[in-house]
Design an enzyme around this catalytic site. Structure first.
Site, PDB file in Angstrom:
ATOM      1  N   ASP A  45       0.944  -1.313   0.020  1.00 54.10           N
ATOM      2  CA  ASP A  45       0.274   0.044   0.070  1.00 54.10           C
ATOM      3  C   ASP A  45       0.883   1.212   0.068  1.00 54.10           C
ATOM      4  OD1 ASP A  45      -3.214   0.507   0.958  1.00 54.10           O
ATOM      5  OD2 ASP A  45      -2.161   2.103   1.025  1.00 54.10           O
ATOM      6  N   CYS A 100     -19.762  -0.098  -0.617  1.00 52.82           N
ATOM      7  CA  CYS A 100     -20.060  -0.632  -2.066  1.00 52.82           C
ATOM      8  C   CYS A 100     -21.644  -0.505  -2.695  1.00 52.82           C
ATOM      9  CB  CYS A 100     -19.867  -1.968  -1.665  1.00 52.82           C
ATOM     10  SG  CYS A 100     -18.090  -2.755  -1.176  1.00 52.82           S
ATOM     11  N   LYS A 145     -22.157   3.075  -4.177  1.00 52.79           N
ATOM     12  CA  LYS A 145     -21.235   3.586  -5.271  1.00 52.79           C
ATOM     13  C   LYS A 145     -21.366   2.378  -6.374  1.00 52.79           C
ATOM     14  CE  LYS A 145     -16.914   1.628  -4.817  1.00 52.79           C
ATOM     15  NZ  LYS A 145     -16.758   0.774  -5.937  1.00 52.79           N
ATOM     16  N   ASN A 156     -24.451  -6.800  -6.319  1.00 48.36           N
ATOM     17  CA  ASN A 156     -24.735  -5.820  -5.543  1.00 48.36           C
ATOM     18  C   ASN A 156     -26.180  -4.927  -5.917  1.00 48.36           C
ATOM     19  OD1 ASN A 156     -22.695  -6.436  -3.984  1.00 48.36           O
ATOM     20  ND2 ASN A 156     -21.397  -4.641  -4.315  1.00 48.36           N
ATOM     21  N   GLU A 168     -18.989  -6.557   4.983  1.00 47.36           N
ATOM     22  CA  GLU A 168     -17.868  -5.980   5.940  1.00 47.36           C
ATOM     23  C   GLU A 168     -18.735  -6.571   7.309  1.00 47.36           C
ATOM     24  OE1 GLU A 168     -16.969  -1.977   6.180  1.00 47.36           O
ATOM     25  OE2 GLU A 168     -17.274  -1.786   4.080  1.00 47.36           O
ATOM     26  N   ARG A 202     -19.476   5.190   6.117  1.00 44.44           N
ATOM     27  CA  ARG A 202     -19.388   5.763   4.874  1.00 44.44           C
ATOM     28  C   ARG A 202     -20.920   5.469   4.220  1.00 44.44           C
ATOM     29  NH1 ARG A 202     -14.320   2.981   1.840  1.00 44.44           N
ATOM     30  NH2 ARG A 202     -14.903   1.286   3.212  1.00 44.44           N
ATOM     31  N   GLU A 237     -14.847 -10.007  -5.580  1.00 49.55           N
ATOM     32  CA  GLU A 237     -15.142 -10.431  -4.085  1.00 49.55           C
ATOM     33  C   GLU A 237     -16.555 -10.147  -3.979  1.00 49.55           C
ATOM     34  OE1 GLU A 237     -15.756  -8.016  -1.693  1.00 49.55           O
ATOM     35  OE2 GLU A 237     -15.860  -6.127  -2.857  1.00 49.55           O
ATOM     36  N   ALA A 286     -37.246  -4.262   6.130  1.00 49.41           N
ATOM     37  CA  ALA A 286     -37.434  -2.924   5.713  1.00 49.41           C
ATOM     38  C   ALA A 286     -36.968  -2.148   6.746  1.00 49.41           C
ATOM     39  CB  ALA A 286     -38.882  -2.706   5.883  1.00 49.41           C
TER      40      ALA A 286
END
Length: 446
Positions: free
Chosen positions: A30, A277, A280, A225, A155, A344, A151, A269
């Site tokens: 990184d 994720c 976005k 997603n 989380e 986020r 992937e 609900a």
């Protein structure tokens, strides 16, 4: 195998730790030197269940290393995973500049064969651009293959999801890339490793290993997603209809979900989805479709429904409090979901900001996400426990369904409140039990 992981964020770090756990030698790269220093010193830059133990064990065993030098990450690697971020641009498209930069640096530094795998969530046809970048900037020194291996890590349960996946998807262009990826994942597919989560180890289940072309694998991630986000927005729209009709969405969703073709998952609900994720990837998928000449209007409506959930929660408070200005509101949960410290796009953060705009005083508590929220929110009183957040409150909002909230002494909670209005943003509590305790209980679609 020798594995290089480029990008030590959530996906890269979980991937690296789990591949080391099943027997590979991994180096994570990184460019954030502070993050690398934290990892080298034994720290973890974010909370993820079971991850710290895996990092500690495999670092001590010499199976896992960390560096800020990309050359080290690709020097001896058989497979290089690109796990860098692809944040949303103002247009909603994914920013692929980090992916391009990594591909270019790989090309400039390799002299022999490598399999380069896109693990980051990227638009369809990104693999073609990576292949072209590798060819142009390598100058013919090495022939690298490119593959897609999306992937599917949630989380809060990412380690479990990696070691016990529903499926492994690989998009390849030739048999050599497929063979390498089959060998990489063989311990998981075959169950030939000692699971660090379940002790004694649960009997391994067969793991589907789906091989496609690269474009199909790239689409599978976005499609997955988007479909899950669609289920959430569908049940939230259904909740609004239930309220108007006098029905209870928890019963309706259960009746619908018992159909095996539909299933129960993601039919809860509430106040909407968040995280890095889903929002976005949903926007990016709409833009991908536009570029390919298709108007994915269905997904634009999914996003519109989700965007309105925070305002709906505030309206429910307004309906019961009359005036929000000057009132004290307690909020339980700040992360976008339980078992993570990620805030986020968290619905709780949006709700708090709307409450502050109306002049409310907010007291908040979260088991893991307080420090992250403190950096984002001004004027909020962050509390050490849920009871403190309820002190003097004229309403409590449950925004994240942390399991610890079920063990609270709710009579004690009520006694500390000025007005026992409880907005259950996740339909987490039994509404009749709450009302018997004296709460003015308000759910979603109930």
């Amino acid at each position: 195998m020798e594995i290089g992981i480029i990008g030590a964020g959530h996906v890269g770090l979980v991937t690296g730790a789990c591949l080391a756990e099943i027997g590979h030698r991994v180096i994570c790269v990184d460019n954030d030197r502070n993050k690398i220093a934290t990892l080298q010193a034994g720290g973890v830059p974010f909370y993820e269940s079971h991850l710290e133990a895996l990092l500690r064990r495999n670092r001590a065993a010499g199976q896992l290393r960390f560096t800020d030098r990309l050359e080290e990450g690709i020097d001896r690697a058989d497979i290089i995973f690109i796990c860098v971020g692809t944040p949303a641009l103002a247009s909603g498209e994914a920013d692929l500049s980090a992916v391009e930069q990594v591909a270019r640096r790989i090309a400039e530094n390799v002299t022999g064969y490598r399999l380069v795998v896109e693990k980051s969530t990227v638009p369809v046809q990104t693999g073609r651009w990576i292949e072209r970048t590798l060819a142009v900037y390598n100058g013919g020194l090495a022939k690298c293959d490119v593959a897609s291996n999306p992937e599917f890590l949630r989380e809060g349960s990412a380690v479990h999801d990696f070691l016990h996946p529903d499926r492994i998807v690989v998009g390849v262009g030739n048999a050599r890339a497929e063979e390498l990826l089959r060998a990489l994942y063989a311990p998981i597919v075959d169950g030939a490793f000692s699971c660090p989560i379940h002790q004694p180890c649960t009997k391994p289940q067969p793991v589907p290993f789906l091989v496609t072309n690269i474009e199909s694998a790239e689409l599978i991630k976005h499609a997955s997603n988007a479909f899950l986000a669609m289920k959430i927005s569908f049940v939230n729209a259904l909740a609004d209809l239930c309220e108007r009709a006098g029905a209870d969405v928890t019963w309706v969703a259960r009746g619908v979900g018992l159909d095996r073709r539909i299933g129960q998952s993601f039919l809860n609900a509430g106040i909407g989805f968040g995280g890095y994720c889903f929002p976005k990837d949903l926007q990016a998928f709409v833009k991908i479709a536009e570029k390919l000449g298709y108007d994915f209007a269905l997904l634009r409506e999914v996003e519109r429904i989700n965007q309105g959930r925070a305002a709906l929660a505030v309206q429910k408070l307004r309906d019961h409090l009359w005036i929000i200005k000057g009132k004290q509101i307690g909020v339980w949960g700040l992360s976008y979901k339980p078992d993570t410290d990620d805030i986020r796009e968290a619905p709780a953060i949006r709700i708090i900001r709307l409450l502050q705009q109306e002049g409310a005083e907010v007291r908040a508590y979260d088991p893991k996400a307080t420090e992250n929220a403190r950096a984002e929110l001004q004027g909020v009183v962050f509390c050490g426990d849920p009871y403190e957040a309820a002190e003097g409150a004229e309403a409590l909002v449950l925004a994240t369904e942390w399991e610890e909230f079920k063990d609270l002494d709710l009579s004690r909670v009520k006694a500390r409140m000025k007005w026992p209005l409880f907005l259950d943003g996740r339909n987490f509590f039994d509404k009749e039990a709450m009302r018997e305790l004296g709460f003015e209980y308000v759910g979603i679609g109930r």
